[in-house]
Design a protein around this motif. Structure first.
Motif, PDB file in Angstrom:
ATOM      1  N   ARG A 148       0.870  -1.179   0.000  1.00 13.92           N
ATOM      2  CA  ARG A 148       0.000   0.000   0.000  1.00 13.92           C
ATOM      3  C   ARG A 148       0.897   1.216   0.000  1.00 13.92           C
ATOM      4  N   VAL A 149       0.600   2.191  -0.855  1.00  8.29           N
ATOM      5  CA  VAL A 149       1.433   3.388  -0.999  1.00  8.29           C
ATOM      6  C   VAL A 149       0.602   4.611  -0.649  1.00  8.29           C
ATOM      7  N   VAL A 150       1.070   5.400   0.324  1.00  9.30           N
ATOM      8  CA  VAL A 150       0.373   6.628   0.712  1.00  9.30           C
ATOM      9  C   VAL A 150       1.304   7.811   0.495  1.00  9.30           C
ATOM     10  N   GLU A 151       0.720   8.925   0.127  1.00  8.82           N
ATOM     11  CA  GLU A 151       1.465  10.158  -0.153  1.00  8.82           C
ATOM     12  C   GLU A 151       0.641  11.330   0.362  1.00  8.82           C
ATOM     13  N   ARG A 152       1.255  12.155   1.205  1.00  8.83           N
ATOM     14  CA  ARG A 152       0.494  13.246   1.827  1.00  8.83           C
ATOM     15  C   ARG A 152       0.093  14.330   0.841  1.00  8.83           C
ATOM     16  N   ARG A 153       0.869  14.520  -0.220  1.00  9.07           N
ATOM     17  CA  ARG A 153       0.524  15.560  -1.189  1.00  9.07           C
ATOM     18  C   ARG A 153      -0.634  15.092  -2.072  1.00  9.07           C
ATOM     19  N   PRO A 154      -1.600  15.961  -2.307  1.00 10.96           N
ATOM     20  CA  PRO A 154      -2.737  15.539  -3.134  1.00 10.96           C
ATOM     21  C   PRO A 154      -2.401  15.423  -4.616  1.00 10.96           C
ATOM     22  N   LYS A 155      -1.329  16.103  -5.048  1.00 11.99           N
ATOM     23  CA  LYS A 155      -0.938  16.067  -6.452  1.00 11.99           C
ATOM     24  C   LYS A 155       0.540  15.731  -6.567  1.00 11.99           C
ATOM     25  N   VAL A 156       0.955  15.333  -7.772  1.00  9.29           N
ATOM     26  CA  VAL A 156       2.368  15.041  -8.033  1.00  9.29           C
ATOM     27  C   VAL A 156       3.176  16.303  -7.784  1.00  9.29           C
ATOM     28  N   PHE A 157       4.295  16.148  -7.059  1.00  7.29           N
ATOM     29  CA  PHE A 157       5.133  17.309  -6.725  1.00  7.29           C
ATOM     30  C   PHE A 157       5.907  17.784  -7.954  1.00  7.29           C
ATOM     31  N   ARG A 158       5.832  19.048  -8.224  1.00  8.88           N
ATOM     32  CA  ARG A 158       6.603  19.664  -9.293  1.00  8.88           C
ATOM     33  C   ARG A 158       7.258  20.916  -8.728  1.00  8.88           C
ATOM     34  N   PRO A 159       8.364  21.369  -9.264  1.00  6.08           N
ATOM     35  CA  PRO A 159       9.045  20.868 -10.453  1.00  6.08           C
ATOM     36  C   PRO A 159      10.000  19.721 -10.129  1.00  6.08           C
TER      37      PRO A 159
END
Length: 527
Positions: free
Chosen positions: A30-41
Motif C-alpha cells: 500500500r502506498v500513501v502520499e500526503r501531497r494531493p498532487k504530483v510534486f513539481r518541479p
C-alpha cells in the motif's frame, strides 16, 4: 486480518520503486502520499547506468528510455574556451546502458506509478502518516485523509517520505550532518540570444557553477546555479523556496559568462541544501530509504539514483521476509539476518556517497578561497587539456562508473556467502554481476537481458549438477551457461548482486543460502 504486508510512505521515485520491487516478489503493498498532487518541479534530471540496471527486472526500462535523452551532449564553458563533450556510448562494456540519461524526475515517477497501477496498486494521494510504531510483533500506522483517520497493522513500514521524514521522527533515529552555506537557484525559462547550442551548457566561474538543461517543464530550459546562501527563515531543505526575480537570474547568467537573454520566466526558486545521514536505516519493523535516510548536495546527481537503488535492495527483502513461515516472518533469526542486511549494505554505501558528493560540491560551489581559485583560475588554465582528457574514453568511463555506483559491493554482508570449493574467475559474493555475452544453447545472448525478471537467478556452468528441485522456491530460476566450462554455480540476488558461489555442486551450501534469504520452497504441509 492483515491485508497489507508493506506500507510505503511517500510516492517519490524511492517509494514507487520500493512498492514495485516488493510487489513483484510477492508482497501486498500500500502506498500513501500526503501531497494531493504530483510534486513539481523536478529536482532530479539524471538517471545513471546502474539505476537503469536495477529497474530492468521490473519491466519499466524501455518506457523510461523512451522519455530520456540517452545521447546527451554538453558544452563546458571555461573562461573564453568552450569544450564539447558527449555522454553517450561510454566505454562501459559490462552494462547494457553505457550512457548517462537525462530525464525529469516527474517523468520517472509517472512511469513507476503507471507500472504500479497496471499491477492493481493505486497511489493514495492526500493520505498522510500521522504516527507509526513497532510493538515487536507488528507495525501500527495512523493515517489521515479526507475520508477520516484510520489505524492499520502490517508487518513492515518503509519510510520514503523525504528529508522531513515522519517515519524517522517516530523512530527517534538520529539525523546527523548540517546545512550548506551555499544554495541552489532553479528556474524554468525561455532564452534568446546566443546561449551556446541545443545541448546542456555548463559555465564554470568564481562564484560557482551554472547549468542550462533543455529539460524545462514550464519552459524550454531549466537553469540550475550554485551560489552563496542568501539567508532566510524557511528550513525545508531540498524543496523550492522563495522565487528569484528575472533581473537577478539575468545577472547570474551574465556573471557566469553566458550571453543568453531571458525572454520568459515561467518559474523560479531558491533551494536550501544540507548533507545528512541517518544513524541507522532500520529500527525493528520500520525502515528508511532515499531522502529519509540520507540527503546530499546535487553534485554528481546522486539523490534520485541512490533512493531507487535503496528501494531495489530493500523491496525484495521485505517481500521474502513476509513469505517466511509465521514463526520466522515475525522476527525469527533467519528474518533478522535478512532484514538487518539492508542497513549493513546500504548505509556504508551512503557514507561513501556522502563523501563523494560533499567533495564534489565543495569544488563546484564553495565560495572559499581555494575552490573559487580552482574554478576561476586553475580550470581556465587547464582548459586546453580538457579535450585530450575527454577523448580518453576509458578514463571518462571510470569516472561515470564511480558516480553511477557501478562499483558498489556488499562483500561484508551476511548475505554474501562463499561455498566450497571456491569458484575461481567469477564475481565474488557481494559484487555486482557484470553484463556479458553468453550462450545458453543458441545464438549469443546478453546476460542481463536473460535475467531481466524478478527473483533469484542460479547460473550454472556447463557441466554443473542441477540443484535439487526441493530447495527452489517460486522466485528462483535456473540458467545453464553453455559457454562457461566447469561445474560451478553463481546465485544472483534480485538486485543484481552475487549472493553465493561455489566451484562444484554444493547442495547444502546452496540450500542454506536460499533459506537465509527466504527463497526456498515451502515445507510440505503434513496430513
Amino acid at each position: 486480518m492483515t491485508t497489507v504486508d508493506v506500507l510505503v510512505v511517500g510516492a517519490g521515485p524511492t517509494g514507487l520503486t520500493l512498492a514495485l520491487q516488493a510487489h513483484d516478489h510477492g508482497a501486498r503493498v500500500r502506498v500513501v502520499e500526503r501531497r494531493p498532487k504530483v510534486f513539481r518541479p523536478s529536482r532530479a534530471l539524471i538517471l545513471h547506468p546502474r539505476t537503469l540496471e536495477v529497474l530492468r527486472p521490473l519491466g519499466i526500462t524501455d518506457s523510461l528510455l523512451e522519455l530520456a535523452d540517452t545521447a546527451p551532449t554538453a558544452a563546458l564553458h571555461l573562461g573564453s574556451r568552450v569544450v564539447e563533450a558527449g555522454l553517450a556510448d561510454l566505454a562501459l562494456p559490462d552494462t547494457a546502458f553505457p550512457h548517462l540519461s537525462l530525464m525529469r524526475q516527474t517523468d520517472v515517477e509517472r512511469v513507476l506509478a503507471r507500472a504500479l497501477a497496471d499491477r492493481g496498486v493505486a497511489v493514495e494521494r492526500g493520505t498522510e502518516l500521522v504516527t507509526v510504531r513497532d510493538d515487536g510483533n507488528s507495525a501500527w500506522a495512523v493515517l489521515h485523509s479526507r475520508q477520516g483517520t484510520e489505524e492499520i497493522r502490517c508487518p513492515f513500514v518503509a519510510g520514503c517520505d523525504g528529508p522531513a521524514s515522519t517515519v524517522r521522527a517516530c523512530t527517534g533515529i538520529g539525523w546527523h550532518g548540517g546545512p550548506y552555506d551555499e544554495e541552489v537557484v532553479l528556474a524554468d525559462l525561455d532564452l534568446g540570444g546566443d546561449f551556446g547550442g541545443p545541448g546542456a551548457q555548463l559555465f564554470v566561474g568564481r562564484r560557482g557553477l551554472l547549468f542550462l538543461f533543455p529539460l524545462g517543464e514550464q519552459a524550454a530550459w531549466r537553469l540550475l546555479a550554485t551560489r552563496a546562501g542568501h539567508g532566510g527563515s524557511w528550513q525545508d531543505f531540498g524543496r523550492p523556496g522563495p522565487a528569484v526575480p528575472a533581473a537577478e537570474l539575468q545577472r547570474l547568467l551574465h556573471g557566469a559568462g553566458s550571453h543568453a537573454r531571458i525572454e520568459r520566466l515561467a518559474w523560479s526558486a531558491r533551494v536550501p541544501l544540507q548533507y545528512r545521514l541517518a544513524r541507522r536505516f532500520r529500527q525493528g519493523r520500520l525502515f528508511l530509504a532515499g531522502d529519509a535516510a540520507h540527503n546530499y548536495s546535487p553534485a554528481t546527481g546522486q539523490g534520485m539514483n541512490a533512493g531507487i537503488q535503496d528501494a531495489v535492495n530493500l523491496g525484495w527483502k521485505l517481500a521474502f521476509a513476509v513469505s517466511r513461515p509465521e514463526s520466522e516472518s515475525t522476527g525469527g533469526p533467519g528474518a533478522e539476518v535478512l532484514l538487518d542486511s539492508y542497513d549493513r549494505e546500504r548505509r556504508p554505501a551512503a557514507c561513501r556517497r556522502l563523501l563523494l558528493t560533499h567533495t564534489a560540491f565543495w569544488a563546484e560551489a564553495s565560495t572559499g578561497t581555494v575552490p573559487s581559485w580552482l574554478r576561476a583560475v586553475a580550470a581556465v588554465r587547464a582548459a586546453p587539456a580538457v579535450p585530450v582528457l575527454l577523448h580518453r574514453r576509458r578514463l571518462v568511463a571510470e569516472g561515470i562508473r564511480l558516480i553511477s555506483q557501478l562499483q558498489v559491493n556488499y562483500r561484508r554482508s551476511p548475505l554474501s556467502v562463499e561455498g566450497a570449493p571456491r569458484l575461481r574467475g567469477a564475481p565474488r559474493p557481494g559484487d555486482r554481476l557484470p553484463d556479458a555475452t553468453i550462450s545458453i544453447g543458441g545464438p549469443p545472448r546478453r546476460l542481463h537481458a536473460l535475467l531481466a525478471r524478478p527473483g533469484v537467478h542460479l547460473l550454472l556452468q556447463r557441466d554443473a549438477d542441477p540443484p535439487p528441485d526441493a530447495v527452489l522456491g517460486r522466485h528462483v530460476t535456473v540458467l545453464r551457461l553453455a559457454n562457461s566450462p566447469g561445474r560451478g554455480l553463481v546465485a544472483v540476488r534480485p538486485d543484481g548482486h552475487v549472493g553465493f558461489r561455489c566451484g562444484t555442486s554444493d547442495p547444502a551450501g546452496l540450500s542454506g543460502w536460499l533459506s537465509l534469504i527466504g527463497a526456498t520452497a515451502p515445507s510440505p504441509v503434513g496430513p
